[in-house]
Motif scaffolding. Structure first.
Motif, mmCIF file in Angstrom:
data_model
loop_
_atom_site.group_PDB
_atom_site.id
_atom_site.type_symbol
_atom_site.label_atom_id
_atom_site.label_comp_id
_atom_site.label_asym_id
_atom_site.label_seq_id
_atom_site.Cartn_x
_atom_site.Cartn_y
_atom_site.Cartn_z
ATOM 1 N N GLY A 168 -8.032 0.380 4.117
ATOM 2 C CA GLY A 168 -8.007 -0.505 5.274
ATOM 3 C C GLY A 168 -6.667 -1.195 5.404
ATOM 4 O O GLY A 168 -6.073 -1.610 4.404
ATOM 5 N N GLY A 169 -6.204 -1.315 6.632
ATOM 6 C CA GLY A 169 -4.934 -1.994 6.892
ATOM 7 C C GLY A 169 -5.134 -3.476 7.118
ATOM 8 O O GLY A 169 -4.920 -3.978 8.220
ATOM 9 N N ALA A 170 -5.547 -4.205 6.079
ATOM 10 C CA ALA A 170 -5.812 -5.657 6.160
ATOM 11 C C ALA A 170 -6.857 -5.922 7.243
ATOM 12 O O ALA A 170 -7.893 -5.266 7.274
ATOM 13 N N GLN A 211 -14.828 1.055 -3.950
ATOM 14 C CA GLN A 211 -13.648 1.903 -4.140
ATOM 15 C C GLN A 211 -12.702 1.908 -2.938
ATOM 16 O O GLN A 211 -11.642 2.526 -2.993
ATOM 17 N N LEU A 212 -13.049 1.221 -1.865
ATOM 18 C CA LEU A 212 -12.119 1.118 -0.741
ATOM 19 C C LEU A 212 -10.885 0.325 -1.146
ATOM 20 O O LEU A 212 -10.987 -0.681 -1.849
ATOM 21 N N LEU A 213 -9.726 0.788 -0.714
ATOM 22 C CA LEU A 213 -8.476 0.048 -0.889
ATOM 23 C C LEU A 213 -8.174 -0.706 0.397
ATOM 24 O O LEU A 213 -8.495 -0.236 1.491
ATOM 25 N N THR A 214 -7.544 -1.855 0.268
ATOM 26 C CA THR A 214 -7.073 -2.545 1.458
ATOM 27 C C THR A 214 -5.757 -3.249 1.178
ATOM 28 O O THR A 214 -5.548 -3.802 0.085
ATOM 29 N N ALA A 215 -4.890 -3.197 2.163
ATOM 30 C CA ALA A 215 -3.693 -4.021 2.106
ATOM 31 C C ALA A 215 -4.118 -5.472 2.298
ATOM 32 O O ALA A 215 -5.085 -5.760 2.995
ATOM 33 N N THR A 216 -3.415 -6.379 1.664
ATOM 34 C CA THR A 216 -3.669 -7.803 1.883
ATOM 35 C C THR A 216 -2.379 -8.572 1.682
ATOM 36 O O THR A 216 -1.430 -8.071 1.061
ATOM 37 N N LEU A 220 0.825 -1.201 0.000
ATOM 38 C CA LEU A 220 0.000 0.000 0.000
ATOM 39 C C LEU A 220 0.862 1.256 0.000
ATOM 40 O O LEU A 220 0.586 2.225 -0.729
ATOM 41 N N GLU A 221 1.925 1.249 0.774
ATOM 42 C CA GLU A 221 2.826 2.395 0.819
ATOM 43 C C GLU A 221 3.514 2.603 -0.536
ATOM 44 O O GLU A 221 3.682 3.739 -0.986
ATOM 45 N N ASP A 222 3.895 1.512 -1.168
ATOM 46 C CA ASP A 222 4.518 1.593 -2.491
ATOM 47 C C ASP A 222 3.539 2.200 -3.501
ATOM 48 O O ASP A 222 3.913 3.049 -4.326
ATOM 49 N N PHE A 223 2.267 1.788 -3.412
ATOM 50 C CA PHE A 223 1.235 2.330 -4.301
ATOM 51 C C PHE A 223 1.051 3.827 -4.069
ATOM 52 O O PHE A 223 0.958 4.609 -5.020
ATOM 53 N N TRP A 224 0.999 4.236 -2.803
ATOM 54 C CA TRP A 224 0.820 5.660 -2.509
ATOM 55 C C TRP A 224 1.967 6.500 -3.051
ATOM 56 O O TRP A 224 1.752 7.553 -3.642
#
Length: 393
Positions: free
Chosen positions: A253-255, A273-278, A154-158
């Motif tokens: 969401g953080g997983a 449209q919510l993003l979540t780490a997984t 997620l951080e890489d995506f941001w």
């Protein structure tokens, strides 16, 4: 006296032919602590179903050097207070040679401490609090990455794609929540992202009214991103509350509770449209990943997320280690686990010592987005199944 001797000699052949139950036919017992009741029982059920699938796979392929693998479950209820008792029961009463499982961080930390004290190897597969593998407990191994690695994708995506300028962090007041929120605050500081607010909430509250009351700051000055660390019940309620107050932000969401199909079901249209780490997707190119997903869906009629994949892979690792161990002593099992290097449907597994962690596995993390009521992998690009959809403005 002669009469009794004759009677004894008469029965002696019968005594000799009574079959002896060889140790080779006895099952090998593994203890499995899981939240099978309480708020985390949905994940607990998925993990138990996955353990059962893995057990059947192992036994169908010869078990543990010819002996059947047997799982004994214990319900930790997601509570710290139950941890010590159930671990002692699994070890002393069920005679488990090792343990596998552990979901919620706080009770798993307590259970890990007890398992190490009893000198019983424990392969944790879901609980993520960093300190679980930072205590120099020689019997504690972990398949899933620690909490501070969950959001790497997620951080890489941001950084490379969305590039937020501001963020609010809302997290449950648990060991898991505090770990992830603290890590995210550090990430924002390092990357020049303004933290508008950090809000810890009572994880025993999941009603919409409660969440509306803590969202005032988000309405007055919306950030680019609201990052949430929550379990299933409160995650769904929190997202619905944010959508109701009509804050135009990217929700992340953080997983945790944001990765299952049950979350989409409970949050409804608010989830879109919510993003979540997984940590996992069946679309990853790991041997057996799609097969595990498809078989699970066929047998249990619901879709597994990373919690299930972790459990399935963890028991395969246990089976591999026990088949290589010279005996079922804790020392021999640890020696086999220390030499583990295998590919599983969850990804590669090898236990490393790095930074402050010991006997810790690590895997590549992903980003999913809810698009048209289903999860799509949007990052990293080489495994993406869809493109990122920007939040509606």
């Amino acid at each position: 006296m002669r009469f009794f001797i004759k009677r004894f000699l008469f029965f002696l052949p019968l005594m000799i032919v009574i079959p002896f139950q060889s140790t080779a036919s006895q099952p090998v017992v593994i203890g499995v602590p899981l939240p099978l009741s309480g708020k985390q029982m949905e994940d607990g059920r998925m993990m138990k179903d996955s353990f059962e699938m893995a057990k059947d796979t192992i036994n169908d392929n010869g078990g543990i050097n010819g002996r059947p693998l047997h799982l004994v479950y214990a319900d930790d209820q997601g509570k710290e207070s139950t941890g010590e008792k159930i671990i002692k029961d699994l070890v002393n009463n069920a005679k488990a040679v090792m343990l596998v499982g552990g979901h919620t961080s706080a009770p798993t930390y307590r259970m890990a401490k007890v398992a190490n004290m009893l000198d019983v190897p424990f392969l944790i597969c879901t609980a993520s609090a960093d300190k679980i593998t930072q205590k120099r407990w020689e019997n504690i191994y972990r398949l899933n990455p620690p909490a501070n690695e969950y959001t790497k994708g997620l951080e890489d995506f941001w950084i490379k794609n969305f590039k937020p300028k501001s963020m609010s962090i809302i997290y449950e007041n648990s060991m898991f929540g505090i770990n992830e929120a603290t890590h995210m605050m550090g990430f924002c500081q390092e990357n020049g992202i303004a933290v508008r607010s950090t809000i810890g909430y009572n994880r025993k509250r999941t009603d919409l009214a409660y969440f509306r009351s803590i969202l005032a700051l988000q309405v007055e000055e919306p950030p680019d991103v609201i990052y949430m660390v929550s379990r299933l019940d409160d995650g769904a309620a929190l997202v619905k509350a944010i959508r109701e107050v009509k804050v135009d932000v990217l929700l992340c969401g953080g997983a945790g509770g944001f990765t299952s199909q049950e979350f989409i079901k409970r949050a409804g249209k608010a989830a879109n449209q919510l993003l979540t780490a997984t940590l996992w997707s069946h679309r990853l190119p790991y041997p057996g990943a799609k097969e595990y997903h498809d078989r699970f869906l066929q047998v249990y009629s619901y879709i597994p997320d990373y919690h299930g994949a972790e459990a399935y892979a963890a028991l395969l690792v246990v089976g591999d280690a026990l088949n290589r161990a010279e005996s079922f002593s804790s020392k021999s099992i640890r020696a086999a686990l220390n030499k583990t290097y295998m590919m599983t449907p969850f990804g590669p597994v090898k236990f490393y010592s790095y930074e402050n962690f010991e006997r810790q596995n690590t895997v590549r993390t992903l980003v999913q987005q809810v698009i048209n009521d289903k999860f799509e992998v949007i990052w990293p690009p080489d495994v993406a199944t869809a493109g990122f959809v920007s939040p509606d403005k």
